[in-house]
Design a protein around this motif. Structure first.
Motif, short mmCIF file in Angstrom:
data_model
loop_
_atom_site.label_atom_id
_atom_site.label_comp_id
_atom_site.label_asym_id
_atom_site.label_seq_id
_atom_site.Cartn_x
_atom_site.Cartn_y
_atom_site.Cartn_z
N GLY A 150 58.84 23.32 99.10
CA GLY A 150 60.09 23.68 99.75
C GLY A 150 61.18 23.81 98.71
N ASP A 151 62.40 23.39 99.08
CA ASP A 151 63.53 23.45 98.15
C ASP A 151 63.27 22.60 96.91
N SER A 178 61.18 13.07 104.71
CA SER A 178 61.99 13.73 105.72
C SER A 178 63.40 13.14 105.73
N SER A 220 65.20 14.53 102.63
CA SER A 220 65.46 15.96 102.81
C SER A 220 66.62 16.19 103.77
N GLU A 221 66.62 15.44 104.89
CA GLU A 221 67.68 15.61 105.89
C GLU A 221 69.05 15.26 105.30
N THR A 279 64.94 21.69 102.57
CA THR A 279 63.74 21.94 103.36
C THR A 279 62.53 21.52 102.55
N ASN A 289 58.11 20.45 103.00
CA ASN A 289 56.93 20.44 103.84
C ASN A 289 55.87 19.59 103.16
#
Length: 194
Positions: free
Chosen positions: A72-73, A122, A125-126, A131, A133
């Motif tokens: 992801g990012d 998660s 990331s939040e 983002t 995965n």
């Protein structure tokens, strides 16, 4: 920290606080599942070479090891080190029948890693609005892998230890980021710090 990865004190403090919140969320996820208290250590953030990472990960012979990549990012890998001691009690809390079969042991290990590593990643990331995965975990044996082939020469390692207080079980979660992801992480933290 080595020269390739340099943090300002503010960046490091911010990252440690973000990790603290994420790891707390992960501990709560597991605590709700097994209905018992879980302790967590203060996140330890260091920069290591592949050789140093191998030494850090493999020092405990009485352990199970898993690895999961994420993309992801930011991208990298989560390695989890789970003590063999106390695993049966935790599996019982997760409603596995005793005695545990080999398949039950493997399933317990992978489920614990998914819950803790998933909630940690998660949460981080939040908070950073990134983002990511996370792939499914796989079991591995550190001594059978060449850590120089991991795709990074310098890793930022963010490590935390979980203790389940009614058993002797412990689990360490180690996040490894490569240089490109590290730059993305530090620039995102700088934006957050404003």
């Amino acid at each position: 920290m080595n020269d390739a990865i340099a943090f300002t004190e503010d960046q490091r403090d911010a990252l440690q606080e973000l990790m603290n919140i994420s790891m707390g969320q992960a501990a709560n996820s597991l605590a709700h599942l097994i209905e018992t208290k879980i302790g967590i250590s203060i996140p330890n953030i260091t920069a290591v070479t592949p050789e140093q990472l191998f030494e850090m990960v493999r020092h405990n012979q009485e352990a199970h090891y898993t690895r999961q990549s994420f993309m992801g990012d930011i991208h990298g890998e989560v390695m989890s080190i789970l003590s063999q001691s106390g695993l049966a009690e935790v599996a019982e809390l997760m409603e596995y029948e005793q005695p545990l079969s080999d398949a039950d042991i493997k399933e317990t290990i992978l489920e614990l890693c998914n819950i803790l590593a998933g909630a940690c990643l998660s949460g981080l990331s939040e908070q950073l609005e990134l983002t990511t995965n996370l792939q499914m975990p796989t079991l591995f044996q550190p001594e059978k892998h060449d850590f120089n082939q991991l795709g990074w020469q310098h890793s930022l390692v963010m490590e935390v230890k979980f203790d389940i207080q009614i058993s002797s079980f412990t689990m360490r979660v180690v996040f490894c980021l490569d240089d490109a992801s590290l730059h993305k992480l530090t620039s995102t933290i700088d934006e957050l710090l404003g």
